[in-house]
Design an enzyme around this catalytic site. Structure first.
Site, PDB file in Angstrom:
ATOM      1  N   SER A  91       0.653  -1.211  -0.066  1.00  0.00           N
ATOM      2  CA  SER A  91      -0.037   0.045   0.172  1.00  0.00           C
ATOM      3  C   SER A  91       0.802   1.223  -0.009  1.00  0.00           C
ATOM      4  O   SER A  91       1.962   1.058   0.407  1.00  0.00           O
ATOM      5  CB  SER A  91      -0.798  -0.101   0.966  1.00  0.00           C
ATOM      6  OG  SER A  91      -1.559   1.344   1.514  1.00  0.00           O
ATOM      7  N   TYR A 104      -2.959  -0.965  10.230  1.00  0.00           N
ATOM      8  CA  TYR A 104      -2.960  -1.346   8.769  1.00  0.00           C
ATOM      9  C   TYR A 104      -1.734  -0.826   8.128  1.00  0.00           C
ATOM     10  O   TYR A 104      -1.085  -1.779   7.295  1.00  0.00           O
ATOM     11  CB  TYR A 104      -4.322  -0.627   8.035  1.00  0.00           C
ATOM     12  CG  TYR A 104      -4.338  -0.776   6.598  1.00  0.00           C
ATOM     13  CD1 TYR A 104      -4.972  -1.842   6.078  1.00  0.00           C
ATOM     14  CD2 TYR A 104      -3.713   0.212   5.668  1.00  0.00           C
ATOM     15  CE1 TYR A 104      -5.206  -2.142   4.673  1.00  0.00           C
ATOM     16  CE2 TYR A 104      -3.764  -0.011   4.155  1.00  0.00           C
ATOM     17  CZ  TYR A 104      -4.552  -1.099   3.740  1.00  0.00           C
ATOM     18  OH  TYR A 104      -4.559  -1.123   2.603  1.00  0.00           O
TER      19      TYR A 104
HETATM   20  P1  NAD Z   1     -11.992  -5.031  -1.639  1.00  0.00           P
HETATM   21  O1  NAD Z   1     -12.512  -5.129  -0.327  1.00  0.00           O
HETATM   22  O2  NAD Z   1     -12.677  -4.964  -2.738  1.00  0.00           O
HETATM   23  O3  NAD Z   1     -11.208  -6.565  -1.970  1.00  0.00           O
HETATM   24  C1  NAD Z   1     -10.873  -7.442  -0.638  1.00  0.00           C
HETATM   25  C2  NAD Z   1     -11.078  -8.938  -0.876  1.00  0.00           C
HETATM   26  O4  NAD Z   1     -10.563  -9.543   0.112  1.00  0.00           O
HETATM   27  C3  NAD Z   1     -12.796  -9.082  -0.709  1.00  0.00           C
HETATM   28  O5  NAD Z   1     -13.301  -9.756  -1.683  1.00  0.00           O
HETATM   29  C4  NAD Z   1     -12.909  -9.687   0.592  1.00  0.00           C
HETATM   30  O6  NAD Z   1     -13.914 -10.692   0.747  1.00  0.00           O
HETATM   31  C5  NAD Z   1     -11.275 -10.476   0.813  1.00  0.00           C
HETATM   32  N1  NAD Z   1     -10.865 -10.662   1.921  1.00  0.00           N
HETATM   33  C6  NAD Z   1     -10.802 -10.168   3.009  1.00  0.00           C
HETATM   34  N2  NAD Z   1     -10.464 -10.875   4.107  1.00  0.00           N
HETATM   35  C7  NAD Z   1     -10.031 -12.157   3.454  1.00  0.00           C
HETATM   36  C8  NAD Z   1      -9.757 -13.276   3.959  1.00  0.00           C
HETATM   37  N3  NAD Z   1      -9.358 -13.359   5.461  1.00  0.00           N
HETATM   38  N4  NAD Z   1      -9.444 -14.480   3.389  1.00  0.00           N
HETATM   39  C9  NAD Z   1      -9.644 -14.215   2.115  1.00  0.00           C
HETATM   40  N5  NAD Z   1     -10.097 -13.203   1.306  1.00  0.00           N
HETATM   41  C10 NAD Z   1     -10.468 -12.210   2.118  1.00  0.00           C
HETATM   42  O7  NAD Z   1     -10.769  -4.028  -1.494  1.00  0.00           O
HETATM   43  P2  NAD Z   1      -9.500  -3.913  -2.533  1.00  0.00           P
HETATM   44  O8  NAD Z   1      -8.878  -2.528  -2.379  1.00  0.00           O
HETATM   45  O9  NAD Z   1      -9.536  -4.599  -3.681  1.00  0.00           O
HETATM   46  O10 NAD Z   1      -8.297  -4.571  -1.821  1.00  0.00           O
HETATM   47  C11 NAD Z   1      -7.215  -5.563  -2.322  1.00  0.00           C
HETATM   48  C12 NAD Z   1      -5.893  -5.121  -1.472  1.00  0.00           C
HETATM   49  O11 NAD Z   1      -5.591  -3.904  -1.911  1.00  0.00           O
HETATM   50  C13 NAD Z   1      -6.127  -5.264   0.022  1.00  0.00           C
HETATM   51  O12 NAD Z   1      -4.888  -5.838   0.582  1.00  0.00           O
HETATM   52  C14 NAD Z   1      -6.079  -3.792   0.252  1.00  0.00           C
HETATM   53  O13 NAD Z   1      -5.451  -3.634   1.735  1.00  0.00           O
HETATM   54  C15 NAD Z   1      -5.134  -3.183  -0.633  1.00  0.00           C
HETATM   55  N6  NAD Z   1      -4.974  -1.803  -0.993  1.00  0.00           N
HETATM   56  C16 NAD Z   1      -6.174  -1.255  -1.541  1.00  0.00           C
HETATM   57  C17 NAD Z   1      -6.271  -0.065  -1.434  1.00  0.00           C
HETATM   58  C18 NAD Z   1      -7.393   0.833  -2.038  1.00  0.00           C
HETATM   59  O14 NAD Z   1      -7.351   2.102  -2.151  1.00  0.00           O
HETATM   60  N7  NAD Z   1      -8.366   0.221  -2.041  1.00  0.00           N
HETATM   61  C19 NAD Z   1      -4.853   0.839  -1.303  1.00  0.00           C
HETATM   62  C20 NAD Z   1      -3.800   0.288  -1.168  1.00  0.00           C
HETATM   63  C21 NAD Z   1      -3.851  -1.062  -0.979  1.00  0.00           C
END
Ligand code: NAD
Length: 269
Positions: free
Chosen positions: A142, A155
């Site tokens: 991130s 986080y």
């Molecule tokens: P999202 O919530 O759309 O997707 C995350 C997915 O992970 C969901 O489908 C959820 O059901 C699944 N999940 C959660 N806990 C889980 C577990 N214990 N086992 C298996 N699956 C699980 O969000 P996203 O933004 O697509 O997140 C993906 C990654 O991106 C994450 O690691 C998040 O920290 C990272 N991220 C997101 C952003 C942002 O701005 N969206 C920025 C930096 C990093």
């Protein structure tokens, strides 16, 4: 002949939504066989409908559950003939608030899903990655791993850990022919963001709201186009924050403090 046949294969955690889902779609469109795993089985069914059951294997997986991981990998391995070209450790949760007000259980949950989940994935996949020529272990860190971010301290700490792990393993795994890289996304329009964030986000600057397909493209490029790159900053300007925090941590600290992230949260409460 395995289900995947001669296609390359990617194993994705958190594939039911957001970044994981966009990556599953992009790789399926690109002719890859996709292993899509998540705790959200409804989301996985919708994904299967969209990309076609012949192009994927899906399964319910909580990344914290190590035996569950082994079982999911065994099913994936059977479908690919024991190969894994790309492991995408992407599942994550995002909970925050001032440190003193965050329940400790929630902090442990963040560490478990965002860090232990990645360790589980890499540990359990290593033999398959080793058995696959030119394989890549890619994880979602991130932009909050460039400098610790107040209001999402734990986080942010888990994402620093993922970045550090990536750096260390990118050297360790050279000997076994497994490439290692990660992405440091800024603000991506997915369900992880608190309600209203995407709508109220800026359309300019390094924290402009960005679509998940841009991360999917970075994963694709990491495998196909730029195998040497370690950190994929999306948008690319996030790299400036990374440099600034390395060169001038105190100045970065004071700059972030001046934005009043914690005060802002308190004002909103
Ligand atoms: P999202 O919530 O759309 O997707 C995350 C997915 O992970 C969901 O489908 C959820 O059901 C699944 N999940 C959660 N806990 C889980 C577990 N214990 N086992 C298996 N699956 C699980 O969000 P996203 O933004 O697509 O997140 C993906 C990654 O991106 C994450 O690691 C998040 O920290 C990272 N991220 C997101 C952003 C942002 O701005 N969206 C920025 C930096 C990093």
């Amino acid at each position: 002949m395995s289900r995947a046949g001669s296609r390359k294969s990617i194993f994705i955690t958190g594939a039911a939504s957001g970044i994981g889902r966009a990556t599953a779609k992009l790789f399926a469109e690109g002719g890859w066989f996709v292993g899509a795993y998540d705790v959200d089985v409804t989301g996985l069914s919708a994904l299967t409908q969209e990309i076609g059951s012949e192009n994927c294997i899906t399964g319910k997986l909580d990344v914290v559950d190590r035996p569950g991981f082994e079982k999911s990998l065994a099913a994936f391995s059977e479908a690919t003939g024991g190969k894994m070209d790309l492991l995408f450790n992407n599942a994550g949760i995002g909970k925050g608030g001032p440190f003193a007000e965050q329940p400790f259980e929630e902090m442990l949950q963040l560490v478990n899903v965002n860090l232990i989940g990645v360790l589980n994935g890499i540990y359990a996949s290593l033999d398959m990655l080793k058995a696959t020529e030119n394989s890549l272990c890619f994880s979602t860190s991130s932009s909050s791993a460039t400098y610790g971010i107040p209001g999402i301290a734990v986080y942010s700490a888990t994402k620093h850990a993922v970045k550090g792990l990536t750096e260390a393993l990118s050297i360790e795994f050279r000997d076994i022919g497994v490439r290692v890289a990660d992405t440091l996304p800024g603000l991506i329009d997915t369900n992880i963001l608190p309600e209203g964030t995407a709508e109220n986000a800026s359309t300019e600057g390094m924290f402009r709201i960005t679509q998940p397909i841009e991360i999917a493209k970075a994963v694709w490029a990491s495998y196909h186009d730029d195998p040497n790159r370690l950190h994929w900053f999306v948008p690319e300007e996030i790299a400036e924050l990374d440099k600034a925090s390395a060169l001038d941590p105190e100045g970065t600290r004071d700059g972030i403090a001046a934005q009043g992230v914690l005060n802002q949260k308190e004002d909103d409460a």
